[in-house]
Design a protein around this motif. Sequence first.
Motif, short mmCIF file in Angstrom:
data_model
loop_
_atom_site.label_atom_id
_atom_site.label_comp_id
_atom_site.label_asym_id
_atom_site.label_seq_id
_atom_site.Cartn_x
_atom_site.Cartn_y
_atom_site.Cartn_z
N ALA A 1 29.54 -0.54 -37.86
CA ALA A 1 29.58 0.22 -37.55
C ALA A 1 27.92 0.87 -36.80
N SER A 2 27.99 0.94 -35.60
CA SER A 2 26.13 1.25 -35.65
C SER A 2 25.70 2.60 -33.71
N HIS A 3 24.89 3.39 -34.42
CA HIS A 3 24.83 4.49 -33.28
C HIS A 3 23.27 3.66 -32.05
N LEU A 4 23.28 4.59 -31.12
CA LEU A 4 22.30 4.19 -30.16
C LEU A 4 21.00 4.98 -31.10
N PRO A 5 20.10 5.49 -31.46
CA PRO A 5 19.41 5.83 -32.22
C PRO A 5 18.85 7.09 -31.88
N ASN A 6 19.06 7.38 -30.74
CA ASN A 6 18.30 8.76 -29.99
C ASN A 6 19.91 8.90 -29.32
N ASN A 7 20.68 8.63 -29.31
CA ASN A 7 21.53 9.86 -28.75
C ASN A 7 23.22 9.45 -29.37
N PRO A 8 23.06 10.25 -29.97
CA PRO A 8 24.45 10.01 -31.06
C PRO A 8 26.37 9.14 -30.45
N PHE A 9 25.58 9.63 -29.35
CA PHE A 9 27.84 9.57 -28.84
C PHE A 9 28.00 8.22 -28.13
N PHE A 10 26.52 7.20 -28.60
CA PHE A 10 26.61 5.95 -28.65
C PHE A 10 27.17 4.83 -29.63
N ILE A 11 28.44 4.41 -29.41
CA ILE A 11 28.22 4.36 -30.42
C ILE A 11 28.69 2.46 -30.48
N VAL A 12 28.33 1.33 -31.27
CA VAL A 12 28.70 0.58 -31.00
C VAL A 12 29.35 0.09 -32.16
N THR A 13 29.97 -1.22 -32.19
CA THR A 13 31.12 -1.23 -32.92
C THR A 13 31.09 -3.24 -33.27
N GLN A 14 31.19 -3.84 -34.35
CA GLN A 14 31.52 -5.53 -34.08
C GLN A 14 33.60 -5.26 -34.27
N THR A 15 33.94 -6.12 -33.88
CA THR A 15 35.10 -6.34 -33.73
C THR A 15 35.47 -8.06 -34.68
N SER A 16 37.07 -8.00 -35.05
CA SER A 16 36.89 -9.31 -36.48
C SER A 16 36.92 -10.48 -35.05
N ASN A 17 37.29 -10.37 -34.03
CA ASN A 17 37.59 -11.41 -32.49
C ASN A 17 35.85 -12.04 -32.25
N GLY A 18 34.82 -11.11 -32.72
CA GLY A 18 33.75 -11.26 -32.10
C GLY A 18 33.26 -10.89 -30.71
N SER A 19 34.35 -9.72 -30.64
CA SER A 19 33.43 -8.89 -29.48
C SER A 19 33.08 -7.91 -29.59
N ILE A 20 32.12 -7.24 -29.00
CA ILE A 20 31.04 -5.73 -29.36
C ILE A 20 31.55 -5.16 -28.80
N LEU A 21 31.94 -3.54 -28.64
CA LEU A 21 32.62 -3.02 -28.16
C LEU A 21 31.10 -1.57 -28.22
N LEU A 22 31.17 -1.16 -26.63
CA LEU A 22 30.27 0.16 -27.03
C LEU A 22 31.33 1.96 -26.05
N PHE A 23 31.54 2.73 -27.37
CA PHE A 23 31.87 3.62 -26.89
C PHE A 23 30.80 5.15 -26.98
N ASP A 24 31.10 5.42 -26.07
CA ASP A 24 31.11 7.03 -25.50
C ASP A 24 31.94 7.86 -25.77
N TYR A 25 32.15 8.87 -26.96
CA TYR A 25 32.37 9.07 -27.66
C TYR A 25 32.52 10.78 -26.89
N THR A 26 32.04 10.83 -26.15
CA THR A 26 31.95 12.34 -25.38
C THR A 26 33.29 12.14 -24.06
N LYS A 27 33.42 10.78 -24.28
CA LYS A 27 34.48 10.51 -22.68
C LYS A 27 36.11 10.79 -23.79
#
Length: 540
Positions: A156-182
């Motif tokens: 898991a890693s966050h967008l460097p200048n925006n802590p609310f945007f997070i990207v994660t790696q899943t076990s099936n290869g897809s990468i997910l982008l989250f905005d946890y303010t939503k």
Amino acid sequence: MTDILNDKNKSYNISTSQSSGNTNEKESNANPSVDLINERYIIWRRNAMFLYSSLLKAKLDWPALTVEFINTENTSKLKTNYYTNKILLGTHTSNQDYEYVYIGEVKTPLQSTKKDVLQFENYTGFISSKKKRKGQALPHFEVKAKLLHPGEVIRASHLPNNPFFIVTQTSNGSILLFDYTKHPSFPSDVSTCYPQMILKGHTVEGNGLCWNINKMYDDCSKSNINTTNDTTSNTKNSTSDNKKFEKKYLTQEKANSNNSYIEQDNENNATDNFQNVNPDKLLLASCDADGNICLWDINKGTKCNDVPRTYGINKTGKAADYNIKIYENTPTLSPLCTWSNKNNLKTSLNDIFFHPQFNNVLGVCDDNGNISFYDIRNKNFYTKPELNFRYRPEQVNTFSFDNFSEYIFTCGYSDGLIALWDIRYNQEPLLSLDYHTQSINRVKFCLIQSGIFGSCSDDGLACIWDISRNSSSYENFKKQEDDIYNSYKKVPKQLLFVHGGHIGSVYDIAWANSNTFLVATVGIDNSLQVWHMNEQFLFK
């Protein structure tokens, strides 16, 4: 005066039963290191008050494979004498429970309490109730938000200048982008995952995810990252150092490829939908176990998925199902470009990083012992690396660039060796550090000072190294008998500090971005440990 550990017995939540409770007598005899690990932990626990300015050991419900400090300005509380850091975690339950991405807050004392050691008990090291000041700050960890995740969170890693945007790696290869303010802080609907975007391109799991953090992301603020507008950057911002590096090293090494490169039988090519890569834009790079590399331009994505109003409503009457589904109407984003192996002999890529000072340099490491650097502006850059470093056949699990030196990087091997390299010389490493006894899981350079990096391993240790330590006075150090609990190997001069608070493998290590040497580690013992070593080790 010694900086004393500001903690109480109950805040540690120490339990050795997780690592030794399931180990029977036969296993202990077959693996004598189990006794050494337990004995080492007892020794560490008794001496913790002398080793740290502050130490937090938080008990997690499940192990975490990844940890990262979120880039936010530290807020200090003068009245309560602490400052806060946000931290990013991901669970690994092996399909025994729901998987989550954790966003937590760590409170660390502003200043360590300096007391006479005689005021403490010999074996506990806890602050005496008579001497304890009222309102004294203690380290504390609290989960602030949880995001439901489909499967284990590998990275898991966050967008460097925006802590609310997070990207994660899943076990099936897809990468997910989250905005946890939503999202709600603690979702009650655990049937569906609602990411804001799905980055499709990989078909198998990967363990490499990084941003090109060498540039300022002025074009990727929270207000415009959700739009489809292609915010362009001025390519004239390329520095003269960047051009100097390209001309002197990348071009020169490419011309002398017969002497520098390791011949490979497999052919690698870019996909037909290759687009010109502008390294001055915001890029996300990822790699997987099949040897594929994907580059993403997040700004080219559609508007982020709005979480439905029904989200957060608990659906009762259904049995627990840990196979979480992703919301079917979630927007998807294809990679800007993908490079893959055409040969059936696929080499797993274990880690990937952009160079911290050169926009176009991308490095990866693999199971064949190679650390390869590529120029992402070349269409077929994956055919042969611009630079290749190979010292031994053991697999390279991780590597890291020095944030303050454009030429230095370090890597960790599966047999516990750490090698320090200079980009200008790829025949052999400048320095080999042989102290860990098992596979290296992560190496990370410090964010506030050059030459200092941390490493963590399956041997249960997290070490801090200072490559500038080479004084003759250090040769007078003699290995004590209790050092066998850490490692039976000779202590390198560059070893600055050893953290032995974990029982079992240490999966990841992270440095805080504040002006302190604050470190976070996670391991198989279900614990998050945030610690700051005593200043006497830094200036000794």
